[in-house]
Enzyme design. Structure first.
Site, PDB file in Angstrom:
ATOM      1  CG  ASP A   1       8.731  -4.613   2.919  1.00  0.00           C
ATOM      2  OD1 ASP A   1       8.279  -4.160   1.860  1.00  0.00           O
ATOM      3  OD2 ASP A   1       9.406  -3.948   3.725  1.00  0.00           O
TER       4      ASP A   1
ATOM      5  CG  HIS B   1       2.120  -5.544  -3.568  1.00  0.00           C
ATOM      6  ND1 HIS B   1       2.390  -5.513  -2.227  1.00  0.00           N
ATOM      7  CD2 HIS B   1       0.845  -5.138  -3.701  1.00  0.00           C
ATOM      8  CE1 HIS B   1       1.322  -5.095  -1.588  1.00  0.00           C
ATOM      9  NE2 HIS B   1       0.368  -4.847  -2.455  1.00  0.00           N
TER      10      HIS B   1
HETATM   11  P1  IMP Z   1       7.388   6.988   3.380  1.00  0.00           P
HETATM   12  O1  IMP Z   1       6.150   6.189   3.282  1.00  0.00           O
HETATM   13  O2  IMP Z   1       8.225   6.952   2.145  1.00  0.00           O
HETATM   14  O3  IMP Z   1       7.156   8.383   3.886  1.00  0.00           O
HETATM   15  O4  IMP Z   1       8.303   6.295   4.504  1.00  0.00           O
HETATM   16  C1  IMP Z   1       7.935   6.286   5.876  1.00  0.00           C
HETATM   17  C2  IMP Z   1       8.385   4.994   6.543  1.00  0.00           C
HETATM   18  O5  IMP Z   1       7.580   3.927   6.096  1.00  0.00           O
HETATM   19  C3  IMP Z   1       9.826   4.592   6.243  1.00  0.00           C
HETATM   20  O6  IMP Z   1      10.355   3.916   7.368  1.00  0.00           O
HETATM   21  C4  IMP Z   1       9.658   3.628   5.099  1.00  0.00           C
HETATM   22  O7  IMP Z   1      10.749   2.746   4.988  1.00  0.00           O
HETATM   23  C5  IMP Z   1       8.394   2.915   5.528  1.00  0.00           C
HETATM   24  N1  IMP Z   1       7.639   2.335   4.428  1.00  0.00           N
HETATM   25  C6  IMP Z   1       6.806   2.947   3.592  1.00  0.00           C
HETATM   26  N2  IMP Z   1       6.246   2.074   2.757  1.00  0.00           N
HETATM   27  C7  IMP Z   1       6.715   0.873   3.073  1.00  0.00           C
HETATM   28  C8  IMP Z   1       6.485  -0.454   2.569  1.00  0.00           C
HETATM   29  O8  IMP Z   1       5.685  -0.684   1.667  1.00  0.00           O
HETATM   30  N3  IMP Z   1       7.198  -1.437   3.167  1.00  0.00           N
HETATM   31  C9  IMP Z   1       8.047  -1.210   4.183  1.00  0.00           C
HETATM   32  N4  IMP Z   1       8.268  -0.016   4.689  1.00  0.00           N
HETATM   33  C10 IMP Z   1       7.625   1.033   4.137  1.00  0.00           C
END
Ligand code: IMP
Length: 456
Positions: free
Chosen positions: A18, A46
């Site tokens: 982010d 995005h």
């Molecule tokens: P997952 O990718 O859904 O398995 O989530 C794993 C961790 O990565 C969690 O803490 C999510 O909040 C974080 N996360 C995954 N993608 C993003 C992103 O694009 N921005 C911020 N956090 C992310």
């Protein structure tokens, strides 16, 4: 600046995601012919603002908003076919062309509905068991099925790739094996299989095969061997921009494990996730916001659980593009950013959301971690368990009161804001080439490289 040996570049987040990568990619897109996603899935989000239009993209590279670009979803991405179709429809409805300008790797792995069920069931189980021995609680995933889809990729025999969607027979054969196994796994995670509310519907191979072969048919014109495509494009003299999703500190190998995502989201994921050797990348832009945020669980040394954190959240509109969750906010952690700059090989930094920091008398910047025994380190430790003992060592810099949104040059910024940027450059030994002071394309200050001091 020395002449770059190759015209290809990468954009990557240096924190926990982010960072405003979408805007920077959108800005840089004009200079490249192909824009490539190499990791992650619909967990990424995005937001790109073009004039008064705001686009939220999850799987499709931001280059889709510029005419004449080839947008590639590489083999390292996990694709939810129904989500990408939704995204395509949404863009077309708003007059954005999506045709041969979107290419999806036939080797990208598919996120199926049962991956999302597994993701949710595991998160619920971990949350229930939080605090029991060795269990730090749920990861706080986006519940988009990302981890389970990558787990199937590594397990091989239970994986489905985009190319499989083009052959219903193959798809049903694979699903035959997968479905019974998956229902047992879901039950082991505490899910109940049934048709009631809060139950996971029984997995029927033929139903799933029909549904996903239909999605495959719609996506057929986009599915191709993107590795040859990219090499052909590069040989023909066209330039490539690799767009990282998620961010370096969420990298499965180099992030705050286990509170990470399941792909290599640093630039180290580019070769495996796109089929393009790392030496082809001539320039890496690392994107950082002027403070820190993260969503989900995991260590966050500079987190602010007070009114200052609330103020940053409000001013920065720090709510997730993908899940809408309020983001955790804190001061800038330069120990973390310098580590990511090193791992990603960032040649230049783009600093976003500097405008959010207007109005503070003083700004803290973390330059070291104090261990429980009082000793200090300036090295990042990509391990959640070991990071829990750290408290931040801050350098306090003067703040500024003026709003920055109509600054057009770095020299227009209040002197304190310029000093803040110089401090970052010196600590990371990396020049800041872009500074963003608002969501619009024109609220970006491009500056020539500054002299940098200090060593990484
Ligand atoms: P997952 O990718 O859904 O398995 O989530 C794993 C961790 O990565 C969690 O803490 C999510 O909040 C974080 N996360 C995954 N993608 C993003 C992103 O694009 N921005 C911020 N956090 C992310």
């Amino acid at each position: 600046m020395p002449q770059l040996s190759t015209p290809h570049a990468a954009v990557v987040g240096l924190q926990w995601g982010d960072e405003g990568k979408g805007k920077i990619v959108d800005l840089l897109t004009a200079r490249y012919d192909c824009i490539v996603r190499y990791n992650g899935g619909a967990n990424a989000g995005h937001t790109v603002q073009v004039g008064t239009e705001r686009y939220a993209l999850h799987l499709i590279p931001s280059g889709i908003l510029s005419k004449g670009k080839i947008n590639v979803v590489g083999n390292g991405v996990v694709v939810d076919p129904e989500k990408i179709l939704e995204e395509i429809d949404g863009l077309r409805k708003r007059g954005v062309e999506v045709g041969s300008n979107l290419r999806i790797s036939d080797r990208a792995h598919v996120v199926m509905p049962y991956h999302k069920d597994q993701d949710a069931a595991l998160e619920d189980l971990l949350a229930k068991r939080a605090g029991t021995a060795g269990n730090g609680g749920s990861i706080g995933t986006t519940r988009r099925g990302i981890g389970p889809a990558y787990a199937d990729k590594i397990r091989r025999s239970t994986a489905i790739r985009m190319g499989d969607l083009l052959n219903r027979e193959v798809l049903e054969r694979k699903l035959d094996t997968i479905c019974s196994m998956r229902m047992a796994e879901l039950e082991a995670l505490g899910a109940t299989i049934g048709t009631g509310a809060n139950e996971v519907r029984p997995l029927v191979p033929s139903e799933l095969a029909t549904r996903f072969a239909a999605a495959g048919e719609k996506l057929r014109p986009h599915i191709t061997d993107t590795v040859y495509l990219l090499h052909d494009e590069m040989r023909a003299g066209r330039s490539v921009l690799f767009e990282g999703a998620n961010a370096c500190l969420l990298d499965i190998d180099h992030g705050t494990f286990p509170f990470v995502t399941s792909s290599n989201c640093s630039t180290l994921g580019i070769p495996s996730g796109s089929g393009v050797p790392g030496r082809q990348i001539g320039k890496v832009y690392g994107i950082m916001k002027a403070y820190s945020t993260r969503v989900g669980g995991g260590p966050f040394v500079t987190e602010l659980l007070d009114a200052t954190g609330d103020r940053i959240r409000k001013r920065g509109r720090e709510y997730g593009t993908t899940t809408g969750r309020a983001r955790r906010c804190g001061w800038l952690d330069l120990v973390a950013v310098r580590y990511s700059t090193m791992v990603c090989g960032a040649d230049a930094i783009a600093c976003t959301l500097l405008d959010v920091l207007s109005g503070f008398d003083e700004l803290n910047v973390c330059v070291g971690y104090r261990r429980a025994d009082g000793t200090i380190t300036d090295r990042f430790v990509p391990d959640a368990e070991r990071m829990t003992e750290f408290t931040p060592v801050y350098e306090t810099l003067p703040g500024w009161s003026r709003e920055l949104t109509d600054c057009h040059e770095r020299s227009d910024l209040p002197i304190e804001a310029q000093q803040y940027l110089t401090f970052i450059e010196q600590y990371t030994a990396t020049p800041i080439e872009l500074v963003s002071v608002g969501p619009e394309r024109n609220q970006t200050l491009e500056s020539a490289c500054r002299a940098t001091a200090g060593a990484r």
